[in-house]
Design a protein around this motif. Structure first.
Motif, PDB file in Angstrom:
ATOM      1  N   PHE A  10       0.576  -0.911   0.319  1.00 43.86           N
ATOM      2  CA  PHE A  10       0.057   0.074   0.169  1.00 43.86           C
ATOM      3  C   PHE A  10       0.903   1.073   0.013  1.00 43.86           C
ATOM      4  O   PHE A  10       1.219   2.193  -0.606  1.00 43.86           O
ATOM      5  N   ARG A  11       2.096   1.183   0.920  1.00 44.54           N
ATOM      6  CA  ARG A  11       2.779   2.462   1.111  1.00 44.54           C
ATOM      7  C   ARG A  11       3.290   2.892  -0.902  1.00 44.54           C
ATOM      8  O   ARG A  11       3.647   3.604  -1.127  1.00 44.54           O
ATOM      9  N   ALA A  12       3.814   1.035  -0.569  1.00 47.21           N
ATOM     10  CA  ALA A  12       4.358   1.552  -2.054  1.00 47.21           C
ATOM     11  C   ALA A  12       4.016   2.391  -3.174  1.00 47.21           C
ATOM     12  O   ALA A  12       4.101   2.720  -4.122  1.00 47.21           O
ATOM     13  N   ILE A  13       2.520   1.693  -3.281  1.00 46.49           N
ATOM     14  CA  ILE A  13       1.354   2.403  -4.598  1.00 46.49           C
ATOM     15  C   ILE A  13       1.380   4.036  -4.376  1.00 46.49           C
ATOM     16  O   ILE A  13       0.936   4.365  -4.978  1.00 46.49           O
ATOM     17  N   GLY A  14       1.162   4.104  -3.026  1.00 51.42           N
ATOM     18  CA  GLY A  14       1.299   5.405  -3.170  1.00 51.42           C
ATOM     19  C   GLY A  14       2.493   6.812  -3.537  1.00 51.42           C
ATOM     20  O   GLY A  14       1.503   7.675  -3.663  1.00 51.42           O
ATOM     21  N   ARG A  15       2.577   5.589  -3.036  1.00 52.14           N
ATOM     22  CA  ARG A  15       4.865   6.880  -3.640  1.00 52.14           C
ATOM     23  C   ARG A  15       4.163   6.993  -5.343  1.00 52.14           C
ATOM     24  O   ARG A  15       4.363   7.998  -5.407  1.00 52.14           O
ATOM     25  N   LEU A  16       3.930   6.141  -5.879  1.00 54.74           N
ATOM     26  CA  LEU A  16       4.015   5.657  -7.052  1.00 54.74           C
ATOM     27  C   LEU A  16       3.077   6.343  -7.575  1.00 54.74           C
ATOM     28  O   LEU A  16       3.702   7.218  -8.829  1.00 54.74           O
ATOM     29  N   THR A  17       1.985   6.208  -6.848  1.00 50.33           N
ATOM     30  CA  THR A  17       0.549   7.664  -7.801  1.00 50.33           C
ATOM     31  C   THR A  17       0.579   9.175  -6.695  1.00 50.33           C
ATOM     32  O   THR A  17      -0.175   9.450  -8.097  1.00 50.33           O
ATOM     33  N   GLY A  18       1.955   8.938  -6.350  1.00 52.23           N
ATOM     34  CA  GLY A  18       0.869  10.791  -5.226  1.00 52.23           C
ATOM     35  C   GLY A  18       0.081  10.133  -4.413  1.00 52.23           C
ATOM     36  O   GLY A  18      -0.568  11.065  -4.419  1.00 52.23           O
ATOM     37  N   VAL A  19      -1.120   9.400  -3.899  1.00 51.90           N
ATOM     38  CA  VAL A  19      -1.729   9.151  -3.012  1.00 51.90           C
ATOM     39  C   VAL A  19      -1.273   8.812  -1.916  1.00 51.90           C
ATOM     40  O   VAL A  19      -0.587   8.180  -1.504  1.00 51.90           O
ATOM     41  N   ASN A  20      -2.255   9.593  -0.618  1.00 50.03           N
ATOM     42  CA  ASN A  20      -1.814   8.923   0.977  1.00 50.03           C
ATOM     43  C   ASN A  20      -2.544   7.035   0.900  1.00 50.03           C
ATOM     44  O   ASN A  20      -3.291   6.898  -0.220  1.00 50.03           O
ATOM     45  N   HIS A  21      -1.460   6.758   1.454  1.00 51.06           N
ATOM     46  CA  HIS A  21      -2.191   4.810   1.307  1.00 51.06           C
ATOM     47  C   HIS A  21      -2.948   4.365   1.797  1.00 51.06           C
ATOM     48  O   HIS A  21      -3.759   3.482   1.473  1.00 51.06           O
ATOM     49  N   ASN A  22      -3.335   5.559   2.583  1.00 47.91           N
ATOM     50  CA  ASN A  22      -4.358   5.029   3.611  1.00 47.91           C
ATOM     51  C   ASN A  22      -5.880   5.656   2.422  1.00 47.91           C
ATOM     52  O   ASN A  22      -6.945   4.445   2.293  1.00 47.91           O
ATOM     53  N   THR A  23      -5.668   5.626   0.972  1.00 48.73           N
ATOM     54  CA  THR A  23      -6.753   6.333   0.206  1.00 48.73           C
ATOM     55  C   THR A  23      -6.577   5.110  -0.445  1.00 48.73           C
ATOM     56  O   THR A  23      -7.392   4.538  -1.249  1.00 48.73           O
ATOM     57  N   VAL A  24      -4.666   4.309  -1.021  1.00 43.92           N
ATOM     58  CA  VAL A  24      -4.867   3.152  -1.816  1.00 43.92           C
ATOM     59  C   VAL A  24      -5.585   2.005  -0.565  1.00 43.92           C
ATOM     60  O   VAL A  24      -6.555   1.638  -1.643  1.00 43.92           O
ATOM     61  N   ILE A  25      -5.517   1.641   0.377  1.00 40.98           N
ATOM     62  CA  ILE A  25      -6.149   0.771   1.564  1.00 40.98           C
ATOM     63  C   ILE A  25      -7.671   0.886   0.777  1.00 40.98           C
ATOM     64  O   ILE A  25      -8.313   0.502   0.831  1.00 40.98           O
ATOM     65  N   ASN A  26      -8.533   2.342   0.720  1.00 43.27           N
ATOM     66  CA  ASN A  26      -9.319   2.782   0.869  1.00 43.27           C
ATOM     67  C   ASN A  26      -9.853   1.354  -0.574  1.00 43.27           C
ATOM     68  O   ASN A  26     -11.447   1.185  -0.266  1.00 43.27           O
ATOM     69  N   TRP A  27      -9.613   2.176  -1.555  1.00 42.72           N
ATOM     70  CA  TRP A  27      -9.858   1.709  -2.912  1.00 42.72           C
ATOM     71  C   TRP A  27      -9.261   0.285  -2.903  1.00 42.72           C
ATOM     72  O   TRP A  27     -10.930  -0.123  -3.740  1.00 42.72           O
ATOM     73  N   VAL A  28      -8.767  -0.047  -2.519  1.00 40.77           N
ATOM     74  CA  VAL A  28      -8.586  -1.847  -2.812  1.00 40.77           C
ATOM     75  C   VAL A  28     -10.049  -2.427  -2.168  1.00 40.77           C
ATOM     76  O   VAL A  28      -9.986  -3.461  -1.996  1.00 40.77           O
ATOM     77  N   ARG A  29     -10.397  -1.720  -0.856  1.00 41.58           N
ATOM     78  CA  ARG A  29     -11.313  -2.881   0.255  1.00 41.58           C
ATOM     79  C   ARG A  29     -12.410  -2.451  -0.352  1.00 41.58           C
ATOM     80  O   ARG A  29     -13.306  -3.223  -1.032  1.00 41.58           O
TER      81      ARG A  29
END
Length: 50
Positions: A10-29
């Motif tokens: 999640f954190r790596a995806i956040g760094r690559l996309t430029g969004v907060n890792h919590n947002t990435v977690i919510n997208w996956v959920r």
């Protein structure tokens, strides 16, 4: 979702996309909730060895 399925955290995806890792977690959920439930299997398959 593709990055997560391919093993990127999640954190790596956040760094690559430029969004907060919590947002990435919510997208996956949210994506997971849209998936159909796994079918119930009441039979155990037999294994044949020759």
């Amino acid at each position: 979702m593709t990055m997560y399925v391919n093993g990127i955290g999640f954190r790596a995806i956040g760094r690559l996309t430029g969004v907060n890792h919590n947002t990435v977690i919510n997208w996956v959920r949210e994506a997971a909730l849209k998936l159909p439930d796994a079918p119930e299997h009441s039979e155990i398959p037999t294994i044949c060895t020759s």
